[in-house]
Every structure is written in C-alpha cells, then in structure tokens.
Design an enzyme around this catalytic site. Structure first.
Site, PDB file in Angstrom:
ATOM      1  CB  CYS A   1      80.322 -36.839 -48.339  1.00 40.18           C
ATOM      2  SG  CYS A   1      80.373 -38.618 -47.346  1.00 40.18           S
TER       3      CYS A   1
ATOM      4  CG  ASN B   1      83.682 -42.408 -46.423  1.00 40.82           C
ATOM      5  OD1 ASN B   1      84.480 -43.319 -45.927  1.00 40.82           O
ATOM      6  ND2 ASN B   1      83.348 -42.592 -47.458  1.00 40.82           N
TER       7      ASN B   1
ATOM      8  CB  CYS C   1      75.015 -40.734 -46.323  1.00 38.02           C
ATOM      9  SG  CYS C   1      74.622 -40.973 -44.774  1.00 38.02           S
ATOM     10  NE  ARG C   2      76.548 -35.772 -48.443  1.00 40.38           N
ATOM     11  CZ  ARG C   2      76.887 -34.733 -48.085  1.00 40.38           C
ATOM     12  NH1 ARG C   2      76.700 -33.494 -48.612  1.00 40.38           N
ATOM     13  NH2 ARG C   2      77.425 -34.570 -46.717  1.00 40.38           N
ATOM     14  CB  SER C   3      81.721 -39.752 -50.638  1.00 41.10           C
ATOM     15  OG  SER C   3      82.186 -40.276 -49.221  1.00 41.10           O
TER      16      SER C   3
ATOM     17  CG  ASP D   1      74.205 -34.446 -44.948  1.00 45.23           C
ATOM     18  OD1 ASP D   1      73.910 -35.461 -44.687  1.00 45.23           O
ATOM     19  OD2 ASP D   1      74.776 -33.884 -43.983  1.00 45.23           O
TER      20      ASP D   1
HETATM   21  P1  4NP Z   1      77.716 -37.979 -45.522  1.00 44.66           P
HETATM   22  O1  4NP Z   1      76.417 -37.979 -44.545  1.00 44.66           O
HETATM   23  O2  4NP Z   1      78.497 -36.930 -45.269  1.00 44.66           O
HETATM   24  O3  4NP Z   1      76.851 -38.097 -46.939  1.00 44.66           O
HETATM   25  O4  4NP Z   1      78.001 -39.536 -45.002  1.00 44.66           O
HETATM   26  C1  4NP Z   1      76.541 -37.595 -42.820  1.00 44.66           C
HETATM   27  C2  4NP Z   1      76.815 -38.760 -42.394  1.00 44.66           C
HETATM   28  C3  4NP Z   1      77.020 -38.441 -40.750  1.00 44.66           C
HETATM   29  C4  4NP Z   1      76.906 -37.003 -40.221  1.00 44.66           C
HETATM   30  C5  4NP Z   1      76.670 -35.987 -41.291  1.00 44.66           C
HETATM   31  C6  4NP Z   1      76.555 -36.127 -42.615  1.00 44.66           C
HETATM   32  N1  4NP Z   1      76.993 -36.981 -38.961  1.00 44.66           N
HETATM   33  O5  4NP Z   1      77.014 -35.568 -38.387  1.00 44.66           O
HETATM   34  O6  4NP Z   1      77.425 -37.856 -38.019  1.00 44.66           O
END
Ligand code: 4NP
Length: 163
Positions: free
Chosen positions: A13, A16, A18-20, A128
């Site tokens: 993702c 790294n 939240c989702r993955s 997201d």
């Molecule tokens: P992820 O979510 O890609 O599912 O881990 C996010 C985590 C952090 C950010 C964006 C999406 N960020 O912009 O810091």
C-alpha cells in the site's frame, strides 16, 4: 536483509501502516488455518512511516476481528522485492501505477490488484482509510478477509473465487 521468498506474496500500500499490514496479518492467520504454506509480507511505496508500528486504528480494528498487528514494523518497497516474491499485490489503482513504474518489465506478470483475487467486478480498490473513520478501518478488515479468501482459493486451485 530480506530473504528471498520464491513462493511468497507481498502486499503493498502507500504507508504500510493501515491496509497492507492488515491484509498481511489476515493472510498469515487464514493461510495457516487453510494449511497453506505460503510466506506473506507487506511494505509501502512511501517512506514516511518506515520503522513505525501499524496505525492504532488499524491495530484496534484487526484485534476486534481476531488478528494481531502489534509485531508489524513499516518498511518501504525495494527494487529487489519484485524478484523476491512470486506475487506483488497492490491495494488500489494508485499503488498499481507505482508498482508498474518500479517493476522491471520482465516481472510485470507478478503484479496484481489484491481484490481482483476475489473475482469481483471492478472497481476492486481497497480504499485508503488513513483520513477516514473507525468504520473505514473496520471495512478494511472485512475487505481483507474477502480478498484473502479469494487468494486462498486461487493459490489452492488456480481459479479466482466468486465475488
Ligand atoms: P496505508 O494508509 O497506505 O493503507 O498504510 C496510509 C498511511 C499513511 C499515509 C497515507 C495512507 N500518509 O500519507 O502518511
């Protein structure tokens, strides 16, 4: 150093956190339950959260559903990941665009969109949740379980699951 995992699946993702990591934890638990000996890992295309644990909201939503995200530490995608893993699965179209740019042409067949493994009609992005609500994080777990079920079926008999 990350060891090569010729049978492994890497979930990717943006951050790294939240989702993955959620999909990784669900896959690790459900693969074991299904007797599937396939290593799993996750990483992000971005470097903002490298070394950090998973987002507290993701940890909470996963724990509520019976999955443990507490050991997770974020890492960034590396060029070597495309040769290390048999499958490199992005969570959304934006991840896929980043992966296609970074991946050598000869290894593009290893790339896929995670929720496509369910055989669901597009769009099959895993949204997201970072700027969202607790419900969005709970929805990530629901979709992670659905995708992992499809992935298990695909790994076991080479076909995509019914939506
Ligand atoms: P992820 O979510 O890609 O599912 O881990 C996010 C985590 C952090 C950010 C964006 C999406 N960020 O912009 O810091």
């Amino acid at each position: 150093m990350v060891e090569p995992h010729p049978r492994g699946v890497l979930f990717v993702c943006l951050g790294n956190i939240c989702r993955s990591p959620t999909v990784e934890a669900v896959a690790r638990a459900e693969f074991a339950r299904a007797g599937l000996d396939v290593p799993v890992a996750s990483c992000g295309t971005g470097d903002w959260h490298v070394g950090q644990g998973a987002d507290a909201r993701a940890v909470h939503a996963a724990r509520f559903a019976g999955y443990d995200l507490s050991p997770h530490r974020a890492r960034q995608l590396e060029a070597e990941d495309f040769s290390r893993y048999r499958m490199v699965l992005g969570m959304d179209g934006s991840n896929m665009a980043d992966l296609r740019r970074a991946c050598p042409e000869a290894l593009h067949s290893r790339l896929g969109l995670f929720l496509d493994m369910t055989g669901a009609a597009p769009p099959s992005d895993l949204p997201d949740p970072y700027n969202g609500t607790d419900e969005d994080f709970e929805h990530v777990v629901v979709l992670a379980r659905r995708g992992v079920r499809g992935l298990i079926r695909m790994l076991q008999n080479g076909t995509k699951a019914e939506p």
